[in-house]
Design a protein around this motif. Structure first.
Motif, PDB file in Angstrom:
ATOM      1  N   GLU A  47       0.855  -1.190   0.000  1.00 22.72           N
ATOM      2  CA  GLU A  47       0.000   0.000   0.000  1.00 22.72           C
ATOM      3  C   GLU A  47       0.890   1.239   0.000  1.00 22.72           C
ATOM      4  O   GLU A  47       1.807   1.360   0.812  1.00 22.72           O
ATOM      5  N   VAL A  48       0.581   2.139  -0.909  1.00 23.94           N
ATOM      6  CA  VAL A  48       1.341   3.376  -1.032  1.00 23.94           C
ATOM      7  C   VAL A  48       0.380   4.551  -0.912  1.00 23.94           C
ATOM      8  O   VAL A  48      -0.670   4.571  -1.566  1.00 23.94           O
ATOM      9  N   ARG A  49       0.730   5.514  -0.073  1.00 22.29           N
ATOM     10  CA  ARG A  49      -0.080   6.723   0.079  1.00 22.29           C
ATOM     11  C   ARG A  49       0.813   7.939  -0.130  1.00 22.29           C
ATOM     12  O   ARG A  49       1.938   7.981   0.355  1.00 22.29           O
ATOM     13  N   THR A  50       0.297   8.910  -0.831  1.00 22.45           N
ATOM     14  CA  THR A  50       1.048  10.133  -1.066  1.00 22.45           C
ATOM     15  C   THR A  50       0.383  11.298  -0.354  1.00 22.45           C
ATOM     16  O   THR A  50      -0.837  11.318  -0.151  1.00 22.45           O
ATOM     17  N   GLU A  51       1.196  12.248   0.032  1.00 18.37           N
ATOM     18  CA  GLU A  51       0.717  13.481   0.655  1.00 18.37           C
ATOM     19  C   GLU A  51       1.273  14.652  -0.135  1.00 18.37           C
ATOM     20  O   GLU A  51       2.451  14.649  -0.506  1.00 18.37           O
ATOM     21  N   THR A  52       0.436  15.623  -0.411  1.00 18.38           N
ATOM     22  CA  THR A  52       0.875  16.777  -1.186  1.00 18.38           C
ATOM     23  C   THR A  52       0.946  18.023  -0.313  1.00 18.38           C
ATOM     24  O   THR A  52       0.312  18.107   0.737  1.00 18.38           O
ATOM     25  N   LEU A  53       1.699  18.985  -0.792  1.00 13.62           N
ATOM     26  CA  LEU A  53       1.850  20.272  -0.123  1.00 13.62           C
ATOM     27  C   LEU A  53       2.017  21.315  -1.221  1.00 13.62           C
ATOM     28  O   LEU A  53       2.925  21.214  -2.043  1.00 13.62           O
ATOM     29  N   GLY A  54       1.108  22.247  -1.270  1.00 14.98           N
ATOM     30  CA  GLY A  54       1.146  23.228  -2.350  1.00 14.98           C
ATOM     31  C   GLY A  54       0.925  22.603  -3.714  1.00 14.98           C
ATOM     32  O   GLY A  54       1.414  23.104  -4.721  1.00 14.98           O
ATOM     33  N   GLY A  55       0.210  21.469  -3.738  1.00 11.12           N
ATOM     34  CA  GLY A  55      -0.049  20.768  -4.984  1.00 11.12           C
ATOM     35  C   GLY A  55       1.108  19.910  -5.469  1.00 11.12           C
ATOM     36  O   GLY A  55       1.036  19.331  -6.561  1.00 11.12           O
ATOM     37  N   LEU A  56       2.169  19.799  -4.679  1.00  2.38           N
ATOM     38  CA  LEU A  56       3.361  19.044  -5.060  1.00  2.38           C
ATOM     39  C   LEU A  56       3.555  17.843  -4.128  1.00  2.38           C
ATOM     40  O   LEU A  56       3.090  17.855  -2.981  1.00  2.38           O
ATOM     41  N   LEU A  57       4.231  16.824  -4.625  1.00  2.00           N
ATOM     42  CA  LEU A  57       4.468  15.636  -3.821  1.00  2.00           C
ATOM     43  C   LEU A  57       5.332  15.991  -2.616  1.00  2.00           C
ATOM     44  O   LEU A  57       6.429  16.533  -2.756  1.00  2.00           O
ATOM     45  N   TYR A  58       4.841  15.659  -1.443  1.00  2.00           N
ATOM     46  CA  TYR A  58       5.491  16.040  -0.191  1.00  2.00           C
ATOM     47  C   TYR A  58       6.039  14.823   0.542  1.00  2.00           C
ATOM     48  O   TYR A  58       7.212  14.784   0.918  1.00  2.00           O
ATOM     49  N   LYS A  59       5.195  13.804   0.726  1.00  2.46           N
ATOM     50  CA  LYS A  59       5.626  12.594   1.413  1.00  2.46           C
ATOM     51  C   LYS A  59       5.042  11.366   0.719  1.00  2.46           C
ATOM     52  O   LYS A  59       3.964  11.433   0.136  1.00  2.46           O
ATOM     53  N   VAL A  60       5.779  10.283   0.816  1.00  2.00           N
ATOM     54  CA  VAL A  60       5.322   8.993   0.304  1.00  2.00           C
ATOM     55  C   VAL A  60       5.358   8.002   1.459  1.00  2.00           C
ATOM     56  O   VAL A  60       6.417   7.813   2.083  1.00  2.00           O
ATOM     57  N   ARG A  61       4.210   7.388   1.742  1.00  2.00           N
ATOM     58  CA  ARG A  61       4.098   6.408   2.828  1.00  2.00           C
ATOM     59  C   ARG A  61       3.936   5.018   2.219  1.00  2.00           C
ATOM     60  O   ARG A  61       3.130   4.822   1.311  1.00  2.00           O
ATOM     61  N   TYR A  62       4.682   4.077   2.762  1.00  2.00           N
ATOM     62  CA  TYR A  62       4.721   2.720   2.204  1.00  2.00           C
ATOM     63  C   TYR A  62       4.468   1.698   3.303  1.00  2.00           C
ATOM     64  O   TYR A  62       4.984   1.830   4.417  1.00  2.00           O
ATOM     65  N   GLN A  63       3.701   0.650   2.975  1.00  2.00           N
ATOM     66  CA  GLN A  63       3.536  -0.475   3.885  1.00  2.00           C
ATOM     67  C   GLN A  63       3.425  -1.746   3.045  1.00  2.00           C
ATOM     68  O   GLN A  63       2.549  -1.860   2.193  1.00  2.00           O
TER      69      GLN A  63
END
Length: 306
Positions: A47-63
């Motif tokens: 499972e991969v989740r992304t978080e954006t900040l200002g419309g840009l890729l900020y963090k990628v979470r992986y499990q």
């Protein structure tokens, strides 16, 4: 800032020219060969989740599965835009994965020149890829500032450093024109003299402070990079400074404490070399990439509004 070496002395340090962090989130998914724009998706069973900040890729979470290092390596490579990082990551995890899994608290290690990889405790292989980010309180009081924009670009530099001179020659004028003179950012110089390898780094920094005492820091800064270190009084004479006052300042090492405080700040931040550049709270992976300042400025502005 101490995120890079809490678990291992060294992980990975590669040249990251096209990182997806601070880029288009869709480009991250495209690098994995996946369509769509969902911020949560499955990739080879993980499972991969992304978080954006200002419309840009900020963090990628992986499990994912505990020892599926290859899949995890694919995701990390896509997140930072460096395909060559997969193999060394897999090799490193084979050596250190068991120790990480046994820990009861998050473990953070350095990833390239501007990112952190934070492993989360639990039975699964879980981690977060994020830019190196520090709180505003980590920085000392501003001293040498150009412009008055809402976001600060901070350069930690050494007047004897060839790479710093290259940044001055190749990028600084563009950075000023695009971001400082347009009111998007202010630019601050911080001393990071690498006295271990540059014998004139500290004297040059102290001389620049003596010039600053006469209101001439930036002209002296430019002259040092244009003409080189060593001839400090001669440069002061060329710039029409009060030479007697300047010479006394240099001889007495009047600003030794200021330079030492800047160096100590750089050490506390965990900086590994010069030039090191922060855009707001974010350490820029490649300060020579003038276009990347725009993206990090967007993220820094969005972070300030949170």
């Amino acid at each position: 800032m101490k995120p890079r070496f809490l678990f291992a002395a060294a992980l990975l340090s590669l040249s990251l020219a096209s990182a997806q962090i601070a880029g288009d989130p869709a480009a991250f998914k495209a690098a994995l060969g996946l369509p769509g724009a969902s911020d949560t998706f499955s990739y080879d069973g993980a499972e991969v989740r992304t978080e954006t900040l200002g419309g840009l890729l900020y963090k990628v979470r992986y499990q994912g599965a505990p020892e599926d290092y290859a899949t995890a390596g694919d995701v990390i490579a896509a997140a930072i835009g460096e395909a060559g990082i997969k193999e060394p990551f897999v090799d490193w995890m084979k050596q250190n994965g068991a120790g990480i899994a046994a820990r009861k608290e998050p473990v953070s290690v350095g990833l390239g020149d501007g990112y952190t990889l934070t492993f989360q405790p639990g039975d699964a292989l879980a981690f977060v890829v994020a830019p190196i980010e520090v709180p505003p309180t980590a920085f000392g009081e501003p001293r040498h500032v150009l412009g008055s924009g809402p976001v600060t670009i901070r350069e930690y530099s050494d007047f004897e450093c060839p790479a710093c001179q290259a940044l001055f020659n190749r990028a600084l004028a563009q950075i000023k024109a695009r971001y400082v003179e347009t009111g998007r950012a202010r630019f601050e110089y911080r001393h990071f003299p690498l006295f271990e390898i540059h014998k004139q780094a500290v004297p040059a920094a102290e001389a620049s402070e003596c010039a600053a005492a006469q209101g001439a820091f930036w002209t002296y800064h430019d002259a040092l990079f244009e003409e080189g270190v060593g001839n400090y009084v001669g440069l002061a004479k060329q710039l029409d400074l009060d030479v007697g006052r300047f010479a006394d300042c240099v001889a007495n090492r009047t600003y030794r404490d200021v330079v030492e405080a800047h160096r100590a700040e750089a050490d506390r931040l965990g900086l590994r070399g010069t030039p090191s550049v922060f855009v707001g709270p974010f350490l820029l992976p490649n300060p020579f990439d003038v276009d990347s300042y725009d993206r990090y400025l967007r993220m820094a502005a969005a972070q300030a509004e949170r």
